[in-house]
Design an enzyme around this catalytic site. Structure first.
Site, PDB file in Angstrom:
ATOM      1  N   HIS A 142      13.265 -53.228  63.898  1.00  0.00           N
ATOM      2  CA  HIS A 142      12.209 -53.439  62.892  1.00  0.00           C
ATOM      3  C   HIS A 142      11.232 -52.261  62.873  1.00  0.00           C
ATOM      4  O   HIS A 142      10.589 -52.008  61.864  1.00  0.00           O
ATOM      5  CB  HIS A 142      11.465 -54.742  63.156  1.00  0.00           C
ATOM      6  CG  HIS A 142      12.249 -55.949  62.749  1.00  0.00           C
ATOM      7  ND1 HIS A 142      12.317 -56.385  61.451  1.00  0.00           N
ATOM      8  CD2 HIS A 142      13.030 -56.789  63.480  1.00  0.00           C
ATOM      9  CE1 HIS A 142      13.097 -57.464  61.397  1.00  0.00           C
ATOM     10  NE2 HIS A 142      13.553 -57.723  62.616  1.00  0.00           N
TER      11      HIS A 142
ATOM     12  N   ALA B  52      12.659 -58.292  70.981  1.00  0.00           N
ATOM     13  CA  ALA B  52      12.993 -56.963  71.515  1.00  0.00           C
ATOM     14  C   ALA B  52      11.771 -56.326  72.181  1.00  0.00           C
ATOM     15  O   ALA B  52      10.638 -56.478  71.698  1.00  0.00           O
ATOM     16  CB  ALA B  52      13.495 -56.077  70.390  1.00  0.00           C
TER      17      ALA B  52
ATOM     18  N   HIS C 291      19.063 -61.508  60.694  1.00  0.00           N
ATOM     19  CA  HIS C 291      18.671 -60.102  60.863  1.00  0.00           C
ATOM     20  C   HIS C 291      19.720 -59.175  60.231  1.00  0.00           C
ATOM     21  O   HIS C 291      20.866 -59.118  60.668  1.00  0.00           O
ATOM     22  CB  HIS C 291      18.519 -59.800  62.352  1.00  0.00           C
ATOM     23  CG  HIS C 291      18.081 -58.392  62.646  1.00  0.00           C
ATOM     24  ND1 HIS C 291      16.805 -58.071  63.085  1.00  0.00           N
ATOM     25  CD2 HIS C 291      18.738 -57.206  62.565  1.00  0.00           C
ATOM     26  CE1 HIS C 291      16.709 -56.761  63.256  1.00  0.00           C
ATOM     27  NE2 HIS C 291      17.882 -56.211  62.950  1.00  0.00           N
TER      28      HIS C 291
ATOM     29  N   GLU D 202      21.819 -63.601  65.613  1.00  0.00           N
ATOM     30  CA  GLU D 202      20.684 -63.682  64.674  1.00  0.00           C
ATOM     31  C   GLU D 202      21.217 -63.592  63.247  1.00  0.00           C
ATOM     32  O   GLU D 202      21.307 -62.507  62.683  1.00  0.00           O
ATOM     33  CB  GLU D 202      19.685 -62.533  64.931  1.00  0.00           C
ATOM     34  CG  GLU D 202      18.907 -62.694  66.213  1.00  0.00           C
ATOM     35  CD  GLU D 202      17.697 -61.756  66.300  1.00  0.00           C
ATOM     36  OE1 GLU D 202      17.504 -60.930  65.390  1.00  0.00           O
ATOM     37  OE2 GLU D 202      16.964 -61.863  67.282  1.00  0.00           O
TER      38      GLU D 202
ATOM     39  N   GLN E  43       5.143 -55.480  67.556  1.00  0.00           N
ATOM     40  CA  GLN E  43       6.265 -55.922  68.373  1.00  0.00           C
ATOM     41  C   GLN E  43       5.751 -56.430  69.727  1.00  0.00           C
ATOM     42  O   GLN E  43       6.213 -57.434  70.238  1.00  0.00           O
ATOM     43  CB  GLN E  43       7.244 -54.748  68.553  1.00  0.00           C
ATOM     44  CG  GLN E  43       8.586 -55.132  69.122  1.00  0.00           C
ATOM     45  CD  GLN E  43       9.395 -56.068  68.219  1.00  0.00           C
ATOM     46  OE1 GLN E  43       9.273 -56.030  67.010  1.00  0.00           O
ATOM     47  NE2 GLN E  43      10.197 -56.906  68.825  1.00  0.00           N
TER      48      GLN E  43
HETATM   49 ZN   LIG Z   1      14.998 -59.139  63.124  1.00  0.00          ZN
END
Ligand SMILES: [Zn+2]
Length: 245
Positions: free
Chosen positions: A163, A156, A216, A213, A126
């Protein structure tokens, strides 16, 4: 031998045969009784095995599947995830694998071909995505502060990405048989049946803290997903309603 003795012997043998028959019939009854017991035990076992109200995993589901992670709620330090690896190398929490697989199978039956573009991510991964995004903005001429705040609108902050839970997936089209829009539309209409929600809708960005999104999807369990879909709310709103705030 007298006639009397003959009658006596005849009676004796008759009695012997009778008692033998009785013993035989007792034996058959005992065997039948045993068979009945075995069948009853087997039936009871099947009943308790298959008709129990909910398997242990389901009872705990509302706890693990509704964990809230966003920019105001970091992932707990001790968070552990057991992963199942997908064919393309991505991975998800093993508890959502079957629901995801079923959703994809059913989409394909409708001639929609989705792929998991991104599943579980480590905090390091990330951070890597965040660094890449900041660098991209800096290369466009933004100052480092500007680049950081712009990047945070898209990626993020590590510790706040779903995630990292393994409960979310970014789903795209295979790009050959389906387009992104086909996939997003199908997911928007059907994902709740499998326990997944369109996590960051465009009309909820102020509540979720994330831009729209359409790719997602987050697993929350079928009960929560149905309510969220039906009431057109986001996870934050659903949890508020649940907690009676
Ligand atoms: Zn995502």
């Amino acid at each position: 031998m007298s006639k009397h003795t003959n009658i006596k012997n005849f009676d004796k043998s008759k009695r012997y045969k009778k008692s033998k028959r009785r013993a035989h019939s007792r034996h058959i009854k005992a065997v039948l009784c045993l068979c009945c017991c075995v069948m009853l035990i087997a039936a009871a076992f099947r009943f308790f095995k298959y008709e129990s109200p909910s398997p242990p995993n389901d009872t705990e589901e509302s706890t693990w599947s509704l964990i809230l992670v966003n920019k105001w709620n970091y992932i707990p330090d001790n968070y552990k995830v057991k992963l199942t690896e997908l064919k393309n190398g991505e991975a998800v929490d093993e508890r959502i694998y079957h629901a995801l697989q079923k959703m994809f199978n059913d989409a394909r039956k409708d001639h929609i071909y989705p792929v998991v573009a991104s599943g579980y991510r480590t905090a390091e991964k990330q951070q890597e995505l965040m660094d890449e995004k900041i660098a991209a903005y800096e290369s466009e001429g933004y100052s480092s502060d500007e680049a950081k705040s712009k990047a945070e609108a898209w990626v993020a902050i590590p510790g706040t990405s779903e995630h990292q839970l393994g409960l979310s997936v970014d789903i795209n089209a295979d790009g050959i048989r389906s387009t992104g829009d086909d996939v997003y539309e199908w997911l928007h209409e059907n994902s709740y049946k499998y326990g997944f929600i369109y996590r960051y809708p465009k009309n909820k960005t102020d509540i979720t803290g994330v831009i729209n999104e359409p790719w997602h999807y987050r697993y929350v369990g079928t009960e929560a997903a149905a309510k969220i879909h039906e009431q057109d709310i986001c996870l934050e709103e659903y949890l508020e309603l649940q907690n009676g705030i």
